[in-house]
Motif scaffolding. Sequence first.
Motif, PDB file in Angstrom:
ATOM      1  N   MET A   1       0.783  -1.154  -0.028  1.00  0.00           N
ATOM      2  CA  MET A   1      -0.272  -0.173  -0.008  1.00  0.00           C
ATOM      3  C   MET A   1       0.951   1.207  -0.030  1.00  0.00           C
ATOM      4  SD  MET A   1      -3.158   0.756   2.665  1.00  0.00           S
ATOM      5  CE  MET A   1      -1.988   0.755   4.310  1.00  0.00           C
ATOM      6  N   PRO A   2       0.692   2.208  -0.938  1.00  0.00           N
ATOM      7  CA  PRO A   2       1.248   3.443  -0.791  1.00  0.00           C
ATOM      8  C   PRO A   2       1.284   4.099   0.501  1.00  0.00           C
ATOM      9  CG  PRO A   2      -0.112   3.402  -2.553  1.00  0.00           C
ATOM     10  CD  PRO A   2      -0.429   2.270  -1.964  1.00  0.00           C
ATOM     11  N   LYS A   3       2.316   4.875   1.072  1.00  0.00           N
ATOM     12  CA  LYS A   3       2.269   5.139   2.529  1.00  0.00           C
ATOM     13  C   LYS A   3       1.252   6.279   2.751  1.00  0.00           C
ATOM     14  CE  LYS A   3       6.578   6.264   3.585  1.00  0.00           C
ATOM     15  NZ  LYS A   3       7.237   6.102   2.608  1.00  0.00           N
ATOM     16  N   ASP A   4       1.163   6.959   1.550  1.00  0.00           N
ATOM     17  CA  ASP A   4       0.204   8.135   1.984  1.00  0.00           C
ATOM     18  C   ASP A   4      -1.193   8.165   1.385  1.00  0.00           C
ATOM     19  OD1 ASP A   4       1.028   8.358  -0.419  1.00  0.00           O
ATOM     20  OD2 ASP A   4       1.623  10.322  -0.310  1.00  0.00           O
ATOM     21  N   THR A   5      -1.629   7.120   0.851  1.00  0.00           N
ATOM     22  CA  THR A   5      -3.001   7.046   0.096  1.00  0.00           C
ATOM     23  C   THR A   5      -3.676   5.693   0.404  1.00  0.00           C
ATOM     24  OG1 THR A   5      -2.013   8.466  -1.558  1.00  0.00           O
ATOM     25  CG2 THR A   5      -4.115   7.269  -2.035  1.00  0.00           C
ATOM     26  N   VAL A   6      -5.058   5.716   0.620  1.00  0.00           N
ATOM     27  CA  VAL A   6      -5.811   4.687   0.938  1.00  0.00           C
ATOM     28  C   VAL A   6      -6.470   4.422  -0.372  1.00  0.00           C
ATOM     29  CG1 VAL A   6      -7.677   3.451   2.160  1.00  0.00           C
ATOM     30  CG2 VAL A   6      -5.767   4.662   3.211  1.00  0.00           C
ATOM     31  N   ARG A   7      -6.332   3.291  -1.226  1.00  0.00           N
ATOM     32  CA  ARG A   7      -7.121   2.945  -2.510  1.00  0.00           C
ATOM     33  C   ARG A   7      -8.543   2.269  -1.880  1.00  0.00           C
ATOM     34  NH1 ARG A   7      -2.144   0.216  -4.957  1.00  0.00           N
ATOM     35  NH2 ARG A   7      -2.404  -0.664  -2.935  1.00  0.00           N
ATOM     36  N   PHE A   8      -9.597   3.050  -2.391  1.00  0.00           N
ATOM     37  CA  PHE A   8     -10.895   2.321  -2.048  1.00  0.00           C
ATOM     38  C   PHE A   8     -11.737   1.580  -3.201  1.00  0.00           C
ATOM     39  CE2 PHE A   8     -10.584   5.376   1.348  1.00  0.00           C
ATOM     40  CZ  PHE A   8     -11.334   4.808   2.367  1.00  0.00           C
ATOM     41  N   GLY A   9     -12.012   0.576  -2.784  1.00  0.00           N
ATOM     42  CA  GLY A   9     -13.190  -0.072  -3.672  1.00  0.00           C
ATOM     43  C   GLY A   9     -14.538   0.287  -3.276  1.00  0.00           C
ATOM     44  N   VAL A  10     -15.431   0.857  -4.127  1.00  0.00           N
ATOM     45  CA  VAL A  10     -16.641   1.456  -3.646  1.00  0.00           C
ATOM     46  C   VAL A  10     -17.663   0.216  -3.884  1.00  0.00           C
ATOM     47  CG1 VAL A  10     -18.353   2.890  -4.264  1.00  0.00           C
ATOM     48  CG2 VAL A  10     -16.063   3.514  -4.114  1.00  0.00           C
ATOM     49  N   ILE A  11     -18.310  -0.447  -3.140  1.00  0.00           N
ATOM     50  CA  ILE A  11     -19.568  -1.486  -3.391  1.00  0.00           C
ATOM     51  C   ILE A  11     -20.632  -0.964  -3.158  1.00  0.00           C
ATOM     52  CG2 ILE A  11     -20.099  -3.583  -2.528  1.00  0.00           C
ATOM     53  CD1 ILE A  11     -17.099  -4.204  -1.750  1.00  0.00           C
ATOM     54  N   GLY A  12     -21.543  -0.874  -4.194  1.00  0.00           N
ATOM     55  CA  GLY A  12     -22.926  -0.128  -3.972  1.00  0.00           C
ATOM     56  C   GLY A  12     -22.841   0.918  -4.667  1.00  0.00           C
ATOM     57  N   CYS A  13     -23.237   1.184  -5.877  1.00  0.00           N
ATOM     58  CA  CYS A  13     -22.789   2.878  -6.463  1.00  0.00           C
ATOM     59  C   CYS A  13     -24.083   3.341  -6.680  1.00  0.00           C
ATOM     60  CB  CYS A  13     -21.689   2.596  -7.759  1.00  0.00           C
ATOM     61  SG  CYS A  13     -20.399   2.081  -7.409  1.00  0.00           S
ATOM     62  N   GLY A  14     -24.978   3.480  -5.844  1.00  0.00           N
ATOM     63  CA  GLY A  14     -26.348   4.012  -5.904  1.00  0.00           C
ATOM     64  C   GLY A  14     -26.457   5.548  -5.561  1.00  0.00           C
ATOM     65  N   GLU A  15     -27.531   5.757  -4.975  1.00  0.00           N
ATOM     66  CA  GLU A  15     -27.573   7.123  -4.420  1.00  0.00           C
ATOM     67  C   GLU A  15     -26.463   7.986  -3.824  1.00  0.00           C
ATOM     68  OE1 GLU A  15     -31.599   8.851  -3.878  1.00  0.00           O
ATOM     69  OE2 GLU A  15     -31.097   9.117  -1.928  1.00  0.00           O
ATOM     70  N   ILE A  16     -26.127   7.353  -2.574  1.00  0.00           N
ATOM     71  CA  ILE A  16     -25.174   7.954  -1.739  1.00  0.00           C
ATOM     72  C   ILE A  16     -23.677   7.704  -2.080  1.00  0.00           C
ATOM     73  CG2 ILE A  16     -24.868   6.299  -0.040  1.00  0.00           C
ATOM     74  CD1 ILE A  16     -25.269   9.777   0.689  1.00  0.00           C
ATOM     75  N   ALA A  17     -23.492   6.840  -2.839  1.00  0.00           N
ATOM     76  CA  ALA A  17     -22.145   6.355  -3.459  1.00  0.00           C
ATOM     77  C   ALA A  17     -21.801   7.741  -4.334  1.00  0.00           C
ATOM     78  CB  ALA A  17     -22.117   4.922  -4.176  1.00  0.00           C
ATOM     79  N   VAL A  18     -22.438   8.427  -4.798  1.00  0.00           N
ATOM     80  CA  VAL A  18     -22.062   9.322  -5.774  1.00  0.00           C
ATOM     81  C   VAL A  18     -21.565  10.509  -4.814  1.00  0.00           C
ATOM     82  CG1 VAL A  18     -23.033  11.254  -7.117  1.00  0.00           C
ATOM     83  CG2 VAL A  18     -23.920   8.913  -7.411  1.00  0.00           C
ATOM     84  N   GLN A  19     -22.246  10.799  -3.786  1.00  0.00           N
ATOM     85  CA  GLN A  19     -21.499  11.658  -2.938  1.00  0.00           C
ATOM     86  C   GLN A  19     -20.364  11.095  -2.304  1.00  0.00           C
ATOM     87  OE1 GLN A  19     -24.442  13.539   0.078  1.00  0.00           O
ATOM     88  NE2 GLN A  19     -25.911  12.983  -1.392  1.00  0.00           N
ATOM     89  N   THR A  20     -20.463   9.906  -1.875  1.00  0.00           N
ATOM     90  CA  THR A  20     -19.077   9.557  -1.095  1.00  0.00           C
ATOM     91  C   THR A  20     -17.713   9.503  -2.128  1.00  0.00           C
ATOM     92  OG1 THR A  20     -20.535   8.224   0.293  1.00  0.00           O
ATOM     93  CG2 THR A  20     -18.194   7.748   0.278  1.00  0.00           C
ATOM     94  N   CYS A  21     -18.229   9.084  -3.524  1.00  0.00           N
ATOM     95  CA  CYS A  21     -17.146   9.019  -4.371  1.00  0.00           C
ATOM     96  C   CYS A  21     -16.448  10.725  -4.522  1.00  0.00           C
ATOM     97  CB  CYS A  21     -17.693   8.772  -5.586  1.00  0.00           C
ATOM     98  SG  CYS A  21     -17.771   6.821  -5.843  1.00  0.00           S
ATOM     99  N   GLN A  22     -17.382  11.607  -4.320  1.00  0.00           N
ATOM    100  CA  GLN A  22     -17.083  12.832  -4.365  1.00  0.00           C
ATOM    101  C   GLN A  22     -15.916  13.363  -3.069  1.00  0.00           C
ATOM    102  OE1 GLN A  22     -20.376  15.334  -4.314  1.00  0.00           O
ATOM    103  NE2 GLN A  22     -20.916  14.874  -6.551  1.00  0.00           N
ATOM    104  N   GLY A  23     -16.369  12.571  -1.931  1.00  0.00           N
ATOM    105  CA  GLY A  23     -15.693  12.702  -0.693  1.00  0.00           C
ATOM    106  C   GLY A  23     -14.478  12.055  -0.921  1.00  0.00           C
ATOM    107  N   ILE A  24     -14.227  10.869  -1.519  1.00  0.00           N
ATOM    108  CA  ILE A  24     -12.857  10.278  -1.689  1.00  0.00           C
ATOM    109  C   ILE A  24     -12.026  10.829  -2.687  1.00  0.00           C
ATOM    110  CG2 ILE A  24     -11.885   8.050  -2.667  1.00  0.00           C
ATOM    111  CD1 ILE A  24     -14.502   6.636  -1.995  1.00  0.00           C
ATOM    112  N   ALA A  25     -12.632  11.419  -3.662  1.00  0.00           N
ATOM    113  CA  ALA A  25     -11.745  12.222  -4.753  1.00  0.00           C
ATOM    114  C   ALA A  25     -11.123  13.462  -3.862  1.00  0.00           C
ATOM    115  CB  ALA A  25     -12.672  12.561  -5.827  1.00  0.00           C
ATOM    116  N   ALA A  26     -12.129  14.161  -2.980  1.00  0.00           N
ATOM    117  CA  ALA A  26     -11.448  15.281  -2.310  1.00  0.00           C
ATOM    118  C   ALA A  26     -10.765  15.081  -1.325  1.00  0.00           C
ATOM    119  CB  ALA A  26     -12.877  16.226  -1.946  1.00  0.00           C
ATOM    120  N   ALA A  27     -10.734  13.805  -0.744  1.00  0.00           N
ATOM    121  CA  ALA A  27      -9.752  13.656   0.484  1.00  0.00           C
ATOM    122  C   ALA A  27      -8.451  13.663   0.036  1.00  0.00           C
ATOM    123  CB  ALA A  27     -10.286  12.222   1.055  1.00  0.00           C
TER     124      ALA A  27
END
Length: 347
Positions: free
Chosen positions: A1-27
């Motif tokens: 794992m890179p030392k400074d980044t956590v790589r996420f697998g998003v499981i379930g890409c419905g309504e709320i995942a749209v917002q969480t993906c924005q959150g992952i991209a912004a983190a």
Amino acid sequence: MPKDTVRFGVIGCGEIAVQTCQGIAAAPNAEIAMLMDARPEVLRDLGEFYGAPTTTNLDEVLANPEVDAVYIATPHYLHAPIGIRAAQAGKHVLVEKPIATTLEDADALIAECRKQGVKLGVAFLAQGDAAMNAARDLIRAGVIGQIIAVRIMALGDKPDTYWHGGYTQRVHTDWRTRKDQSGGGILIMNVVHDLNTVRYVTGLEVKRVYAEYDTLATPVEVEDVIGVVMRYTNGAIGVIQAGSRMRGRAHQDVPGPRIYGTKGQIILADKPLIYLVEPFEGMMPNTWAEIPFSGPAGDRATMITRFAEAILNDTEPPVSGLDGRKALEIIVAAYRSGEIGQPVEIA
Ligand SMILES: NC(=O)c1ccc[n+]([C@@H]2O[C@H](COP(=O)([O-])OP(=O)(O)OC[C@H]3O[C@@H](n4cnc5c(N)ncnc54)[C@H](O)[C@@H]3O)[C@@H](O)[C@H]2O)c1
């Protein structure tokens, strides 16, 4: 794992995942490594936008060495079984609320994550919210005195379409209407947030609940009106009034749980309010004021950042599996209470 980044697998890409993906991209310490959903049609837009590989096969996410952690945003009954499989594959697990639909499932998920040495977090936002932390600090400092009462109101008027596609209609589905898939209605779906927030901000635990609930105005299996009385371990008494077909909602009431103490009151609104009977650090007595705070709002980028920090620094996630279980415990007891017409003790 890179030392400074956590790589996420998003499981379930419905309504709320749209917002969480924005959150992952912004983190600053996270990225989207893979997107997975049982329905290919919801993968297309997110896959293209984030330039991430997509799959309809859970095994592919779990076998992917580029995935360090999974974020699970499926119907509630799948949270624990998918989380357990992810833990067994050595992935850290961030699960949407509620942690599960039963305490047995919650316990199994917590135990598996512990056994596999992976982090388990639950997607509540209060723990990363500077406003809630400011309110928490004041309560801990004794500014509102001893807590004697809590009021939670969740008065929604959900449109008929909500039950078959959420607020955005991104996915046409009926899991929200079904007790076996959602675990219940407004209490487990929405009030679960308030129960976590009150628990986090006050530090109080519920020891007994009595509930009445029913489905009175909506063609669904789950409750659409509920009232709960709670007794806290310190003696305080709490009430929940909630419903998903409450015409006119709460009129002009300031939204947010209310904490009543012997020396004041706090309303856990987005900008929390305080009323004191004695002056404290420039706050005037006998008047309402906003609680000053600075720092991040309780948003998804903050939630992801802090969960990723826990993985990278090998520390406890801000919202643990046990926190998720504690909120669920109150809900399960309330549903049981309504079923048997008796108060239910929480161990
Ligand atoms: N919608 C919101 O505002 C909101 C807010 C906060 C949290 N949540 C929580 O997020 C979770 C998901 O809610 P939602 O509103 O996004 O629901 P949704 O129905 O819009 O999305 C759920 C997704 O899960 C997928 N799915 C179903 N079975 C699957 C499986 N076996 N494997 C992989 N994917 C599967 C569905 O195809 C769908 O795309 C719930 O726990 C909910 O309580 C929702």
